[in-house]
Design an enzyme around this catalytic site. Structure first.
Site, PDB file in Angstrom:
ATOM      1  N   GLU A   1       0.842  -1.197   0.000  1.00  0.00           N
ATOM      2  CA  GLU A   1       0.000   0.000   0.000  1.00  0.00           C
ATOM      3  C   GLU A   1       0.876   1.245   0.000  1.00  0.00           C
ATOM      4  OE1 GLU A   1      -3.713   0.694   2.542  1.00  0.00           O
ATOM      5  OE2 GLU A   1      -2.325   2.199   3.344  1.00  0.00           O
TER       6      GLU A   1
ATOM      7  N   TYR B   1      -6.844   6.736  -1.007  1.00  0.00           N
ATOM      8  CA  TYR B   1      -7.688   7.822  -1.509  1.00  0.00           C
ATOM      9  C   TYR B   1      -8.329   8.470  -0.292  1.00  0.00           C
ATOM     10  CZ  TYR B   1     -11.163   9.861  -4.716  1.00  0.00           C
ATOM     11  OH  TYR B   1     -11.937  10.705  -5.467  1.00  0.00           O
TER      12      TYR B   1
ATOM     13  N   ALA C   1     -10.839  10.142   2.299  1.00  0.00           N
ATOM     14  CA  ALA C   1     -12.294  10.110   2.452  1.00  0.00           C
ATOM     15  C   ALA C   1     -12.813  11.422   1.885  1.00  0.00           C
ATOM     16  CB  ALA C   1     -12.650   9.954   3.921  1.00  0.00           C
TER      17      ALA C   1
ATOM     18  N   GLY D   1     -14.908   4.937   3.426  1.00  0.00           N
ATOM     19  CA  GLY D   1     -14.130   6.056   3.965  1.00  0.00           C
ATOM     20  C   GLY D   1     -14.642   6.386   5.358  1.00  0.00           C
ATOM     21  N   ASP D   2     -13.787   7.003   6.156  1.00  0.00           N
ATOM     22  CA  ASP D   2     -14.217   7.389   7.506  1.00  0.00           C
ATOM     23  C   ASP D   2     -15.136   8.595   7.424  1.00  0.00           C
ATOM     24  OD1 ASP D   2     -13.088   5.439   9.122  1.00  0.00           O
ATOM     25  OD2 ASP D   2     -11.104   6.360   8.921  1.00  0.00           O
TER      26      ASP D   2
HETATM   27  P1  FAD Z   1     -18.534  -0.241   4.983  1.00  0.00           P
HETATM   28  O1  FAD Z   1     -18.299  -1.632   4.548  1.00  0.00           O
HETATM   29  O2  FAD Z   1     -19.582   0.549   4.292  1.00  0.00           O
HETATM   30  O3  FAD Z   1     -18.833  -0.258   6.562  1.00  0.00           O
HETATM   31  C1  FAD Z   1     -18.922   0.938   7.298  1.00  0.00           C
HETATM   32  C2  FAD Z   1     -19.792   0.724   8.538  1.00  0.00           C
HETATM   33  O4  FAD Z   1     -21.146   0.547   8.134  1.00  0.00           O
HETATM   34  C3  FAD Z   1     -19.408  -0.527   9.319  1.00  0.00           C
HETATM   35  O5  FAD Z   1     -19.591  -0.283  10.689  1.00  0.00           O
HETATM   36  C4  FAD Z   1     -20.403  -1.576   8.830  1.00  0.00           C
HETATM   37  O6  FAD Z   1     -20.658  -2.533   9.835  1.00  0.00           O
HETATM   38  C5  FAD Z   1     -21.635  -0.721   8.521  1.00  0.00           C
HETATM   39  N1  FAD Z   1     -22.393  -1.253   7.377  1.00  0.00           N
HETATM   40  C6  FAD Z   1     -21.908  -1.475   6.135  1.00  0.00           C
HETATM   41  N2  FAD Z   1     -22.902  -1.917   5.329  1.00  0.00           N
HETATM   42  C7  FAD Z   1     -24.008  -1.961   6.080  1.00  0.00           C
HETATM   43  C8  FAD Z   1     -25.364  -2.326   5.842  1.00  0.00           C
HETATM   44  N3  FAD Z   1     -25.764  -2.747   4.633  1.00  0.00           N
HETATM   45  N4  FAD Z   1     -26.261  -2.237   6.863  1.00  0.00           N
HETATM   46  C9  FAD Z   1     -25.876  -1.824   8.094  1.00  0.00           C
HETATM   47  N5  FAD Z   1     -24.605  -1.459   8.389  1.00  0.00           N
HETATM   48  C10 FAD Z   1     -23.698  -1.525   7.401  1.00  0.00           C
HETATM   49  N6  FAD Z   1     -10.117   4.987   4.251  1.00  0.00           N
HETATM   50  C11 FAD Z   1      -9.883   6.028   3.432  1.00  0.00           C
HETATM   51  O7  FAD Z   1     -10.424   7.125   3.655  1.00  0.00           O
HETATM   52  N7  FAD Z   1      -9.071   5.913   2.335  1.00  0.00           N
HETATM   53  C12 FAD Z   1      -8.472   4.744   2.011  1.00  0.00           C
HETATM   54  O8  FAD Z   1      -7.745   4.674   1.006  1.00  0.00           O
HETATM   55  C13 FAD Z   1      -8.677   3.620   2.857  1.00  0.00           C
HETATM   56  N8  FAD Z   1      -8.112   2.422   2.591  1.00  0.00           N
HETATM   57  C14 FAD Z   1      -8.394   1.335   3.378  1.00  0.00           C
HETATM   58  C15 FAD Z   1      -7.848   0.092   3.038  1.00  0.00           C
HETATM   59  C16 FAD Z   1      -8.105  -1.019   3.817  1.00  0.00           C
HETATM   60  C17 FAD Z   1      -7.517  -2.360   3.423  1.00  0.00           C
HETATM   61  C18 FAD Z   1      -8.941  -0.917   4.965  1.00  0.00           C
HETATM   62  C19 FAD Z   1      -9.222  -2.117   5.817  1.00  0.00           C
HETATM   63  C20 FAD Z   1      -9.486   0.309   5.308  1.00  0.00           C
HETATM   64  C21 FAD Z   1      -9.235   1.453   4.520  1.00  0.00           C
HETATM   65  N9  FAD Z   1      -9.783   2.692   4.813  1.00  0.00           N
HETATM   66  C22 FAD Z   1      -9.539   3.782   3.993  1.00  0.00           C
HETATM   67  C23 FAD Z   1     -10.594   2.877   6.034  1.00  0.00           C
HETATM   68  C24 FAD Z   1     -12.119   2.704   5.773  1.00  0.00           C
HETATM   69  O9  FAD Z   1     -12.560   3.703   4.900  1.00  0.00           O
HETATM   70  C25 FAD Z   1     -12.804   2.812   7.127  1.00  0.00           C
HETATM   71  O10 FAD Z   1     -12.532   1.689   7.909  1.00  0.00           O
HETATM   72  C26 FAD Z   1     -14.315   3.097   7.079  1.00  0.00           C
HETATM   73  O11 FAD Z   1     -14.727   3.503   8.386  1.00  0.00           O
HETATM   74  C27 FAD Z   1     -15.189   1.930   6.662  1.00  0.00           C
HETATM   75  O12 FAD Z   1     -15.001   1.627   5.349  1.00  0.00           O
HETATM   76  P2  FAD Z   1     -15.667   0.279   4.722  1.00  0.00           P
HETATM   77  O13 FAD Z   1     -15.349   0.301   3.294  1.00  0.00           O
HETATM   78  O14 FAD Z   1     -15.339  -0.890   5.526  1.00  0.00           O
HETATM   79  O15 FAD Z   1     -17.217   0.653   4.927  1.00  0.00           O
END
Ligand code: FAD
Length: 320
Positions: free
Chosen positions: A24, A56, A58, A115-116
């Site tokens: 990464e 990328y 958020a 994204g956060d």
């Molecule tokens: P989601 O899968 O959408 O989940 C987010 C929250 O919503 C979780 O609590 C989940 O339980 C809940 N949720 C999801 N779907 C549903 C549903 N259908 N119903 C109810 N609840 C639901 N962040 C960045 O800003 N930029 C990056 O480049 C970046 N790279 C990353 C790379 C990796 C390998 C990882 C593990 C994380 C990365 N992150 C990055 C951090 C990530 O954006 C955060 O962890 C964020 O808070 C959640 O992203 P997610 O894609 O898991 O979201």
């Protein structure tokens, strides 16, 4: 005479599958950081990773530098980029435009993330996609519209997976349900958040397989060579670093000692993940190559590279 059975004529695939290696990187924030990053990229390129992922911001705060970096990787290196893309704060129309732009530059792999959330946002931004799952659906729709341009090929879509509970999630079981939902929407593979104990990864695998998740779940491993970074990542991910590791890092007097302690701990964790069935290792490099290469040297991964099958043997750089 009956025709030979198709099953009998299938090639024997019982050999162990090759292990994937990826890194990464994040887009540089200054010209000086770009220079360091490009030294890192050239060093990492010699190890022939299967892909390098580019983060990328958020809400797309660093969209231009991310796309610029991806563009340069495609034009000037042999590396295959995996573009992270976050959906929080962007409308489907904006995101479809960015996906199209990425595909136009030659990207064929996207890590679909939410994204956060910004600190002040308890509700999704008006009109913005809510979950990573919605972004996967959108990527698949854009892919379908561009099917002819892609020669009907697929975009590889990755997603995040969590060995320990996502900070907003009610439970680890819920996280696995979300992972399953992402798989059903078309995710091809997952990369994990940072973790500090091997059981966190193996337990995730067990939970996920039991729930019906079949996609590869690649452990994301950070070189534990900086105490500050270990603590910071632990806070960000809501993961408690191992006390033994933080104590040993704190007790190390010199950079080389810290490197030894951190590299050994990372190698142990990665080896345990491989023993648990990990299909590859994704190294969070923090745009530095030294510790990533040290980890790789000690891991001796059995790998299939473009220049032939080989394992990266211990080059013995660290004084033992
Ligand atoms: P989601 O899968 O959408 O989940 C987010 C929250 O919503 C979780 O609590 C989940 O339980 C809940 N949720 C999801 N779907 C549903 C549903 N259908 N119903 C109810 N609840 C639901 N962040 C960045 O800003 N930029 C990056 O480049 C970046 N790279 C990353 C790379 C990796 C390998 C990882 C593990 C994380 C990365 N992150 C990055 C951090 C990530 O954006 C955060 O962890 C964020 O808070 C959640 O992203 P997610 O894609 O898991 O979201």
């Amino acid at each position: 005479m009956s025709p030979p059975s198709l099953i009998d004529t299938h090639p024997n695939l019982s050999d162990a599958a090759p292990v994937a290696l990826s890194y990464e990187l994040f887009p540089p924030r200054s010209p000086a950081a770009a220079e360091t990053l490009w030294t890192t990229i050239r060093e990492l390129e010699t190890t022939e990773p299967d892909y390098v992922s580019v983060t990328y911001g958020a809400s797309g705060s660093n969209r231009d530098t991310a796309i610029e970096l991806i563009d340069r990787l495609l034009l000037e290196t042999t590396l295959r980029p995996l573009a992270h893309l976050t959906c929080v704060g962007n409308t489907p129309e904006q995101l479809a435009g960015i996906i199209g732009q990425l595909l136009d530059t030659g990207v064929r792999g996207i890590l679909a993330l939410r994204g956060d959330l910004p600190n002040d946002a308890s509700q999704p931004v008006n009109g913005s996609l809510r979950y990573a799952q919605d972004l996967i659906d959108l990527i698949r729709r854009v892919e379908q519209r561009r099917s002819a341009l892609l020669c009907a090929g697929k975009i590889a879509v990755g997603v995040a997976a969590y060995p320990t509970r996502h900070p907003e999630s009610p439970s680890e079981e819920h996280d696995v349900e979300v992972l399953l939902a992402k798989q059903r929407s078309g995710a091809d593979f997952a990369i994990t958040q940072v973790f500090f104990h091997s059981s966190q990864y193996s337990d995730l695998l067990t939970r996920a397989r039991r729930a019906g998740v079949t996609i590869p779940i690649i452990p994301g491993v950070m070189p534990f060579t900086s105490l500050r970074r270990v603590k910071r990542l632990g806070e960000l991910a809501g993961v408690e670093p191992s006390a033994e590791l933080t104590e040993r890092l704190a007790a190390a007097d010199t950079d080389i000692e810290r490197l030894h302690v951190g590299v050994d701990a990372t190698v142990d964790l990665a080896n345990a993940a491989l023993d648990a069935g990990a299909p590859g290792i994704h190294l969070y490099t923090f745009n530095e190559h030294q510790s990533a290469l040290e980890v790789l040297d000690k891991l001796a991964l059995p790998r299939q590279t473009r220049s032939g099958s080989r394992s990266i043997a211990n080059r013995g750089q660290l004084a033992s």
